[in-house]
Design a protein around this motif. Structure first.
Motif, mmCIF file in Angstrom:
data_model
loop_
_atom_site.group_PDB
_atom_site.id
_atom_site.type_symbol
_atom_site.label_atom_id
_atom_site.label_comp_id
_atom_site.label_asym_id
_atom_site.label_seq_id
_atom_site.Cartn_x
_atom_site.Cartn_y
_atom_site.Cartn_z
ATOM 1 N N LEU A 46 7.474 35.675 6.052
ATOM 2 C CA LEU A 46 6.274 35.456 5.245
ATOM 3 C C LEU A 46 6.279 34.047 4.652
ATOM 4 C CD1 LEU A 46 5.963 38.836 3.298
ATOM 5 C CD2 LEU A 46 4.352 37.953 4.968
ATOM 6 N N SER A 47 7.464 33.582 4.223
ATOM 7 C CA SER A 47 7.581 32.249 3.594
ATOM 8 C C SER A 47 7.271 31.142 4.598
ATOM 9 C CB SER A 47 8.989 32.032 3.052
ATOM 10 O OG SER A 47 9.348 33.068 2.216
ATOM 11 N N LEU A 48 7.655 31.355 5.847
ATOM 12 C CA LEU A 48 7.421 30.325 6.868
ATOM 13 C C LEU A 48 5.918 30.114 7.112
ATOM 14 C CD1 LEU A 48 10.269 31.239 9.371
ATOM 15 C CD2 LEU A 48 10.097 29.148 8.020
ATOM 16 N N GLY A 49 5.132 31.086 6.759
ATOM 17 C CA GLY A 49 3.681 30.968 6.937
ATOM 18 C C GLY A 49 2.987 30.204 5.825
ATOM 19 N N SER A 63 8.737 26.010 0.150
ATOM 20 C CA SER A 63 10.113 25.509 0.159
ATOM 21 C C SER A 63 11.105 26.444 -0.553
ATOM 22 C CB SER A 63 10.153 24.125 -0.487
ATOM 23 O OG SER A 63 11.465 23.738 -0.675
ATOM 24 N N LEU A 64 10.840 26.752 -1.811
ATOM 25 C CA LEU A 64 11.792 27.600 -2.548
ATOM 26 C C LEU A 64 11.874 29.007 -1.949
ATOM 27 C CD1 LEU A 64 13.708 27.338 -5.132
ATOM 28 C CD2 LEU A 64 12.054 28.878 -6.148
ATOM 29 N N PRO A 65 10.699 29.635 -1.625
ATOM 30 C CA PRO A 65 10.812 30.963 -0.997
ATOM 31 C C PRO A 65 11.667 30.945 0.275
ATOM 32 C CG PRO A 65 8.554 30.580 -1.658
ATOM 33 C CD PRO A 65 9.294 29.312 -1.919
ATOM 34 N N ILE A 66 11.538 29.883 1.092
ATOM 35 C CA ILE A 66 12.352 29.820 2.322
ATOM 36 C C ILE A 66 13.833 29.736 1.960
ATOM 37 C CG2 ILE A 66 12.939 28.348 4.319
ATOM 38 C CD1 ILE A 66 9.915 27.668 4.482
ATOM 39 N N PHE B 172 16.810 38.648 -4.859
ATOM 40 C CA PHE B 172 15.673 39.577 -4.923
ATOM 41 C C PHE B 172 14.749 39.205 -6.095
ATOM 42 C CE2 PHE B 172 14.195 43.902 -6.495
ATOM 43 C CZ PHE B 172 13.195 44.050 -5.547
ATOM 44 N N GLY B 173 15.360 38.932 -7.252
ATOM 45 C CA GLY B 173 14.572 38.556 -8.431
ATOM 46 C C GLY B 173 13.834 37.242 -8.218
ATOM 47 N N LEU B 174 14.499 36.266 -7.594
ATOM 48 C CA LEU B 174 13.851 34.973 -7.329
ATOM 49 C C LEU B 174 12.692 35.147 -6.352
ATOM 50 C CD1 LEU B 174 16.699 32.312 -7.014
ATOM 51 C CD2 LEU B 174 14.840 32.337 -8.662
ATOM 52 N N ALA B 175 12.898 36.022 -5.357
ATOM 53 C CA ALA B 175 11.817 36.275 -4.403
ATOM 54 C C ALA B 175 10.602 36.866 -5.129
ATOM 55 C CB ALA B 175 12.308 37.234 -3.317
ATOM 56 N N LEU B 176 10.855 37.783 -6.044
ATOM 57 C CA LEU B 176 9.745 38.378 -6.809
ATOM 58 C C LEU B 176 9.063 37.334 -7.687
ATOM 59 C CD1 LEU B 176 11.323 41.770 -7.975
ATOM 60 C CD2 LEU B 176 9.622 41.446 -6.184
ATOM 61 N N ALA B 177 9.886 36.379 -8.189
ATOM 62 C CA ALA B 177 9.337 35.337 -9.075
ATOM 63 C C ALA B 177 8.412 34.382 -8.331
ATOM 64 C CB ALA B 177 10.481 34.555 -9.723
ATOM 65 N N PRO B 188 -1.939 30.469 -3.621
ATOM 66 C CA PRO B 188 -1.490 31.866 -3.806
ATOM 67 C C PRO B 188 -0.415 32.233 -2.778
ATOM 68 C CG PRO B 188 -3.860 31.747 -3.385
ATOM 69 C CD PRO B 188 -3.300 30.395 -3.105
ATOM 70 N N ARG B 189 0.639 32.918 -3.250
ATOM 71 C CA ARG B 189 1.722 33.298 -2.335
ATOM 72 C C ARG B 189 1.988 34.793 -2.433
ATOM 73 N NH1 ARG B 189 6.224 28.950 -4.259
ATOM 74 N NH2 ARG B 189 5.862 30.099 -6.187
ATOM 75 N N PHE B 190 2.146 35.425 -1.310
ATOM 76 C CA PHE B 190 2.531 36.847 -1.203
ATOM 77 C C PHE B 190 1.670 37.777 -2.078
ATOM 78 C CE2 PHE B 190 6.479 34.161 -1.382
ATOM 79 C CZ PHE B 190 6.626 34.015 -0.012
ATOM 80 N N THR B 191 0.386 37.458 -2.199
ATOM 81 C CA THR B 191 -0.482 38.299 -3.044
ATOM 82 C C THR B 191 -1.188 39.383 -2.221
ATOM 83 O OG1 THR B 191 -2.218 36.653 -2.785
ATOM 84 C CG2 THR B 191 -0.924 36.529 -4.789
ATOM 85 N N PHE B 192 -1.218 39.214 -0.903
ATOM 86 C CA PHE B 192 -1.847 40.161 0.015
ATOM 87 C C PHE B 192 -3.285 40.489 -0.405
ATOM 88 C CE2 PHE B 192 2.755 40.976 -0.147
ATOM 89 C CZ PHE B 192 3.089 40.607 1.150
ATOM 90 N N GLY B 193 -3.958 39.494 -0.952
ATOM 91 C CA GLY B 193 -5.354 39.663 -1.347
ATOM 92 C C GLY B 193 -5.546 40.468 -2.625
ATOM 93 N N LEU B 194 -4.478 40.829 -3.283
ATOM 94 C CA LEU B 194 -4.599 41.619 -4.522
ATOM 95 C C LEU B 194 -4.712 40.668 -5.720
ATOM 96 C CD1 LEU B 194 -1.774 44.213 -3.770
ATOM 97 C CD2 LEU B 194 -4.210 44.729 -3.879
ATOM 98 N N PHE B 195 -5.855 40.700 -6.396
ATOM 99 C CA PHE B 195 -6.037 39.781 -7.533
ATOM 100 C C PHE B 195 -5.047 40.087 -8.657
ATOM 101 C CE2 PHE B 195 -8.506 43.382 -9.000
ATOM 102 C CZ PHE B 195 -8.334 43.341 -10.373
ATOM 103 N N GLN B 196 -4.570 41.344 -8.699
ATOM 104 C CA GLN B 196 -3.621 41.731 -9.760
ATOM 105 C C GLN B 196 -2.301 40.982 -9.652
ATOM 106 O OE1 GLN B 196 -5.166 43.872 -7.657
ATOM 107 N NE2 GLN B 196 -5.838 45.725 -8.705
ATOM 108 N N LEU B 197 -2.033 40.409 -8.461
ATOM 109 C CA LEU B 197 -0.761 39.701 -8.261
ATOM 110 C C LEU B 197 -0.915 38.180 -8.383
ATOM 111 C CD1 LEU B 197 0.833 41.701 -5.289
ATOM 112 C CD2 LEU B 197 1.577 41.697 -7.661
ATOM 113 N N TYR B 198 -2.119 37.699 -8.683
ATOM 114 C CA TYR B 198 -2.327 36.239 -8.760
ATOM 115 C C TYR B 198 -1.481 35.602 -9.860
ATOM 116 C CZ TYR B 198 -5.852 35.609 -5.154
ATOM 117 O OH TYR B 198 -6.486 35.511 -3.941
ATOM 118 N N GLU B 199 -1.273 36.323 -10.939
ATOM 119 C CA GLU B 199 -0.436 35.775 -12.035
ATOM 120 C C GLU B 199 1.043 36.105 -11.811
ATOM 121 O OE1 GLU B 199 -1.829 36.991 -15.917
ATOM 122 O OE2 GLU B 199 -3.892 36.689 -15.273
ATOM 123 N N GLY B 200 1.349 36.635 -10.661
ATOM 124 C CA GLY B 200 2.729 37.004 -10.346
ATOM 125 C C GLY B 200 2.957 38.488 -10.535
#
Lengths: 168, 505
Positions: A46-49, A63-66, B172-177, B188-200
């Protein structure tokens, strides 16, 4: 609780000791290591995208996620190697009571789903009352009724009215 | 000076005193209930402190944190079941004294030592936080990045159990952060279109799930039919002059040990209590009494675990880096109020900083008053059956998660994190690195990228900046120390085996 309140665990700060791992821990840790690798590899893909940075010197949002994903994958691989080598990295000793744990979880998911129809306070009261039946003890029905009524009152009067929380 | 006066005005106002007393009573109850602790208490409480404002909110949390550290000793003494991990050392001599019919005496030592430890830890915070914060203001982005990495690495290494599991949890925690809008480019990163995740990922929902819900799930499994019975009757507790004379040295040494260990990220009351007890035993004229109801065996660990509160707040205020899950929760509360902890807080919100500094000391005094006056009531609370406690945790967790943003999405997410936390608990994965990484993720990433932008992409900035170099070296030391200890332990055990073989031959 984050820490486990035992003197032994407090003093044992090193990684797991070598030796023959208990059979049960071996399988638990093997599954956990594979899940960790799966999570980190998925996260890496996912990060690579993610797009590259635009400003000069900026490494970009990916960068950091990767780096985290690569680090996590390496750590998970080390974990897997340790498990396969028979290092006991700890795990649960007793039986996991899946029925009760999933029962309590399912009950509170149902509470949340039902909140839109009959309100969160009432749902929480009913859910809390029923949940006490998962525990052994004397006079379960009386305890369930008292707990249910108590939590309905707390949710409705304290949180709904006093704290003005817009409960569904 | 205005900041000091304003903070004292808040502390001694009717609402200030009310939140301090409420926090103390809640803290003692939560600490005394085995399985619960300051982290669970604070995570369930935070969502409801939003309307209080930052000063009162922090006072309430500090009061609860301090008192929960003391509360853990009540069940340790009366039931031989430590209410918190930090009270484990107290159970040995405390329960022994209770069995000799001196439960009141044991609790009086615990309460007094906790108060002394809390006040001395608070004084250390008052003296250290400001000079350290002035120093931290000179740190550049590379230095801040390294401080964040140091906080994370030491917590991962010292949170107990396996190092590899601690590091996996930090990752795992850093990935969530990293979920949500990125701090520099706004992508936006890893939000999957969910506005609830825009603020993390909502930090408080994750926190409630990982700490509180996981504990409730563990409780339903233990299936205790009823709460254990308390044989001793406890009354109001005040320590005699003779006991003061006997224990003051242990209280002092415990306070110093607790404060110093509290400052180190990852080392909390659960380690400080053992170190303080061992030190007091080594210095005692009657070490043989330890384990058989020694007053110093209660005074030293109790002073130490309360002194860690002040110590743990030093890096939080001076550097913005929480050193423990409990202080990480406090960061969550500050963020909820639109504030970021760190040295800049001294200029941005001086009254809040002084409220925390003075509040830590005053909270210990309030804990003493509340602890001595309401002890019989607290002992009754411990008779609550597990069913009511576990169900109560679940109910408050649902209400708390909903109260954060008034979204049911957060409640479902919280329940999901509860399952993750439960599985982590079962597999002996430490939760603290996940929480710390979620809090430090923003600090680490924003400073990492700012440092690289300022150096035009030159990575050597992390080793040419002296502050960065120092903290990155410390991070390496903190990661290598457990490995070194492991090698030493292996060598020692192989030497023992060799000696045994020679003896057999």
């Amino acid at each position: 609780m984050s820490g486990h309140a035992s003197g032994a665990s407090v003093h044992d700060l090193s990684a797991g000791r070598g030796g023959e791992a208990p059979h049960r821990h071996y399988w638990q840790n093997l599954v956990a290591a594979l899940v960790c690798i799966g999570w980190n590899v998925g996260f890496l893909l996912l990060s690579l995208g993610l797009p590259a940075g635009h400003s000069r010197g900026d490494v970009g949002p990916g960068s950091l996620p990767i780096q985290v994903a690569v680090f996590g994958t390496v750590v998970s691989a080390v974990y897997l190697v340790q498990v396969l080598r028979g290092v006991d990295l700890g795990g649960t000793h007793g039986r996991v009571d899946i029925a009760r744990v999933s029962g309590l979880m399912a009950l509170f998911v149902a509470v949340c789903l039902g909140a839109n129809w009959i309100g969160l306070a009432l749902c929480l009261g009913i859910g809390a009352g029923v949940a006490t039946l998962l525990f052994p003890g004397e006079k379960p029905l009386v305890r369930a009724a008292a707990t249910g009524a108590g939590f309905w009152a707390i949710a409705y009067l304290v949180f709904g009215k006093l704290l003005a929380l817009p409960l569904p | 000076m205005d900041g000091i006066l304003q903070s004292l005005g808040v502390i001694f106002s009717l609402s200030g005193v009310t939140v301090l007393v409420t926090g103390a009573l809640l803290g003692i109850v939560i600490g005394a209930l085995p399985g619960l602790g300051p982290s669970i208490g604070l995570s369930l409480l935070i969502p409801f402190t939003y309307n209080l404002g930052p000063e009162l909110s922090m006072l309430l949390m500090i009061s609860l944190y301090t008192s929960a550290e003391y509360g853990g000793s009540i069940s340790a003494i009366l039931l031989s079941t430590p209410g918190t991990a930090a009270a484990a050392a107290t159970a040995i001599d405390g329960y022994s004294m209770a069995r000799q019919g001196k439960a009141n005496e044991a609790i009086s030592i615990s309460l007094t030592a906790s108060t002394v430890g809390g006040v001395l830890g608070g004084l250390a915070l008052l003296l250290l936080a400001m000079p350290l914060a002035s120093l931290a203001l000179k740190f550049g982005p590379a230095g801040y990045f390294a401080v964040g990495v140091f906080g994370l690495s030491s917590v991962a290494a010292l949170s107990g159990g396996s190092l590899v599991k601690g590091l996996a949890c930090a990752a795992f925690g850093l990935a969530l952060a990293t979920v949500g809008i990125d701090p520099i480019a706004g992508t936006p990163r890893f939000t999957f279109g969910l506005f609830q995740l825009y603020e993390g990922v909502p930090f408080l929902a994750a926190l409630i799930g990982l700490f509180a819900v996981s504990e409730a799930l563990a409780m339903v499994e233990s299936r205790m039919a009823s709460a254990p019975s308390i044989k001793d009757k406890v009354g109001h507790v005040f320590m005699s002059a003779a006991l003061w004379k006997e224990t003051w040295r242990s209280m002092l040494s415990g306070s110093v040990i607790g404060t110093l260990l509290g400052i180190l990220p990852g080392v909390g009351g659960n380690i400080a209590c053992w170190v303080a007890r061992d030190y007091a035993r080594a210095r005692d004229r009657h070490p043989e009494e330890f384990g058989n109801g020694s007053a110093n065996g209660i005074a030293a660990p109790e002073a130490a675990n309360n002194a860690t509160v002040g110590g743990a707040l030093v890096p939080l205020l001076a550097l913005g880096v929480p050193g423990s899950p409990t202080t990480a929760i406090m960061v969550g509360a500050l963020i909820m109020h639109g504030l970021h902890p760190g040295p800049q807080l001294f200029n941005e919100a001086p009254s809040l900083v002084y409220a925390i500094l003075f509040g830590t000391i005053i909270a210990s005094l309030v804990q003493y008053a509340a602890g001595s006056l309401f002890l019989p009531l607290m002992a009754r609370v411990m008779r609550l059956p597990d069913a009511v406690i576990a169900v109560g945790i679940m109910a408050f967790a649902v209400l708390g998660a909903f109260a954060i943003r008034n979204l049911m999405f957060d409640v479902y997410l919280m329940l999901g994190f509860g399952v993750v936390g439960y599985l982590m608990k079962k597999l002996r994965f430490p939760v603290a690195p996940v929480i710390l990484a979620m809090v430090l993720g923003y600090l680490v990433e924003s400073n990492y990228r700012t440092a690289l932008v300022s150096s035009q992409g030159d990575y050597t900035i992390f080793v040419t900046d002296p502050i960065s170099l120092i903290f990155l070296s410390l991070s390496l030391v903190s990661l290598l120390t457990p490995l070194w200890r492991r090698i030493q332990a292996r060598r020692a055990s192989s030497r023992t085996e060799e000696t045994a073989d020679c003896t057999v031959r």
